[in-house]
Structure formats: C-alpha cells, structure tokens
Design an enzyme around this catalytic site. Structure first.
Site, PDB file in Angstrom:
ATOM      1  N   CYS A 184       0.839  -1.203   0.000  1.00 32.51           N
ATOM      2  CA  CYS A 184       0.000   0.000   0.000  1.00 32.51           C
ATOM      3  C   CYS A 184       0.878   1.260   0.000  1.00 32.51           C
ATOM      4  CB  CYS A 184      -0.964  -0.054   1.183  1.00 32.51           C
ATOM      5  SG  CYS A 184      -2.341   1.101   1.026  1.00 32.51           S
ATOM      6  N   HIS A 227      -3.540  -5.725   0.980  1.00 30.89           N
ATOM      7  CA  HIS A 227      -2.851  -5.946   2.254  1.00 30.89           C
ATOM      8  C   HIS A 227      -2.780  -7.426   2.625  1.00 30.89           C
ATOM      9  CE1 HIS A 227      -2.499  -1.764   3.761  1.00 30.89           C
ATOM     10  NE2 HIS A 227      -3.557  -1.547   3.030  1.00 30.89           N
ATOM     11  N   GLU A 262      -0.993  -8.706   4.948  1.00 30.44           N
ATOM     12  CA  GLU A 262      -0.868  -8.845   6.405  1.00 30.44           C
ATOM     13  C   GLU A 262      -2.224  -8.774   7.088  1.00 30.44           C
ATOM     14  OE1 GLU A 262      -0.549  -6.129   4.786  1.00 30.44           O
ATOM     15  OE2 GLU A 262      -1.004  -4.365   6.007  1.00 30.44           O
TER      16      GLU A 262
END
Lengths: 84, 229
Positions: free
Chosen positions: B86, B203, B205
C-alpha cells in the site's frame, strides 16, 4: 544576498487522466457556466529564498521541482522568479 | 529468516505487518525507525501501509527522502528482499525502485473493501507458495491505488513480466468491473527486474489468519520464509 520569490507550478501532463479536474468541470457546469471544455488541476509552490542571482534561484528550484515537487512520470512544471 | 518493518511517521500497518511476519509466519522480525541510516542484518525489509507524512505532496513522496531510504536502496541493490504494501508500494514507485506511479482512484473515493487478485507468477521469492492463476481474497484500503505508467513503460512492464498480481473476479477473470481503482491492465502488484522488490496495493498482512476473514495473504510471508529455510 537578494531575496527571491520562486513559484513552481506543477500540473498533470497532457494525456494523463485528471479525474479531479473532470469532476470540477462538471461542478462548474452545474452552477450554470456553460462551454467548459476541460479543467486540469495542479499545485503551486511559493518559495522564498536568498540566492546570488535570479538565474541561480531558478536553477536550484528547478532541481527541487525535478527531485521532489513533481513526479516526472505524470507531471510537468514551470518556474517563475521575482526579486522581492 | 529475519525481517525489519520500517516505521515512518504516519505508518499505521507496521504492527499488523509485524504480527503477520513475526507471530504468524514465524519470521524473526524487528521494527526499524525511518531516521536510521543502517539496516540491521536482515533478509527482508517491509515498508508498511499507512499515511507516511500525512500523504503530503504526493503519497510516498516525503518518505522517499527519509534517511532510511538510502540504506534500503543499497540493501535492495545488493539483492536484499523488499516488500512494500500500500503506502509502501507508493514509496517504492516514488523512489524509482519500481516503475510507474499510483495516482488517485478513478472514482475519487477512498476504497476500503475486499478484492480478488490473481497470481501471475510463482517463480519469485514472494509467491513460490502459490500456483499461477491462484485467486486470493485480500483487503484494499487506499485513495491512491490507481497504477499508471506511460505507454512505453507499461509495455516494458508487461514484456518483462513484472506484474505479479492483477485484480480479477472470484473466478480469476480480469474484467473492468473487478478493477476497483482504474489501474492500468488491472495491475495490483509488480516486482522489479531482479525479482527482489515487490510492491502491492492489497494488504496480505490483514489477511493472514482466519479470524481476520481471510488467510490468503499469509502465503506471501510463508513463501519468503520457505526460501530461507
């Protein structure tokens, strides 16, 4: 050393989509102004600095525009210099 | 394997990245403050998401000139692995470490939603645990995720097969409707020519354990770890 006001105008290159400009064009039409063919958006940086000459102020701030203030992939810039 | 998560003022996914890398994937991970000029002995540097420097000037533009970026440039040049997620992807393009630029979403709206992305290559350290064509469900959360490159640069990116992920529908089809932000060629993530730097807008994560709603992103951390096992 003399002091200068340098203005750096950064704007999107021709051909790079400007969705914000398009939206503003629509908004201008909506408040009753017709005939707007396009709006391109950008930023102005007004920088005051001391430099030995107008030429040197311009050259330095052109480097700053290249390295930081603009992204050369999508943006162009112009620089004006005025002695304070 | 060891990793470092860089923390800029305004980073807000740094702890999520640490959690996914350290606690879930089991990679020995440390934080690295952006004012550091040296990178400790690690194999992987993660540039997390967020709003470094408030996204002033352009997203990623100020972080690019942070002291740590010189060290990251040298680290990457010597083959170190760099993962930018990002805002981290935006910092990598602003730095010139990856081609192109992330501009404002076509819709002019901040997008916070799940998307599907398709794995285009699995011969990289980031994706070796996936199959080509795998469809991953990951969240995006960005205002400037619209990948742009001039025609010549875009041709080069495609010719050199630098696209690692493309936005797609749940069946892996690349369609206009499945492209959330207007990215050229539905590009969601690219790598550099040497294959050691990845930038991606979604994302992984935030999709690394089931309690988060998806664990499709964990494979990126596991792929990285596996390569060093």
């Amino acid at each position: 050393m003399p002091e200068f006001t340098v203005k750096v105008y950064v704007r999107r290159k021709e051909g790079v989509l400007d969705p914000e400009g398009n939206t503003i064009a629509g908004a201008i039409a909506s408040i009753g102004y017709k005939g707007i063919s396009s709006v391109r958006t950008g930023k102005i940086f007004i920088i005051r600095l001391e430099a030995p000459s107008a030429d040197s102020a311009r050259k330095d701030m052109e480097k700053v525009a290249d390295k930081l203030l603009s992204n050369p992939i999508i943006e162009d810039y112009t620089v004006t210099v005025e002695q304070v | 394997m060891k990793a470092a998560v860089v923390v800029f003022p305004g980073s807000n996914c740094d702890r999520d990245c640490y959690w996914a890398s350290h606690n879930i994937a089991g990679i020995d991970t440390v934080f690295l403050w952006h004012k550091e000029r040296y990178i400790p002995p690690v194999d992987l540097v993660i540039l997390p998401g967020g709003f470094s420097y408030g996204d002033y000037l352009r997203a990623g533009a100020i972080a690019r000139v942070s002291p740590i970026m010189g060290a990251i440039r040298d680290f990457a040049a010597s083959g170190g692995l760099v993962l930018g997620i990002c805002n981290g992807f935006q910092i990598l393009t602003e730095s010139g470490l990856l081609p192109g630029v992330l501009v404002r979403n076509k819709s002019l709206s901040f997008l916070c939603q799940y998307v599907y992305i398709r794995v285009e290559r699995n011969d990289t350290p980031f994706t070796r645990g996936y199959n080509v064509g795998d469809v991953l469900r990951l969240p995006i959360a960005h205002n400037e995720g619209n990948f742009f490159a001039p025609p010549d640069m875009l041709d080069e990116i495609e010719r050199k097969k630098l696209v690692l992920f493309r936005y797609c529908d749940s069946n892996g089809n690349i369609t206009e409707e499945s492209n959330p932000n207007g990215s050229m060629n539905s590009i969601a993530g690219i790598i550099n020519e040497n294959g050691n730097i990845l930038g991606m807008m979604p994302h992984p994560e935030r999709a690394s354990e089931l309690i988060l709603g998806s664990r499709d992103g964990l494979g990126i951390f596991e792929s990285l770890k596996e390569g060093y096992a």
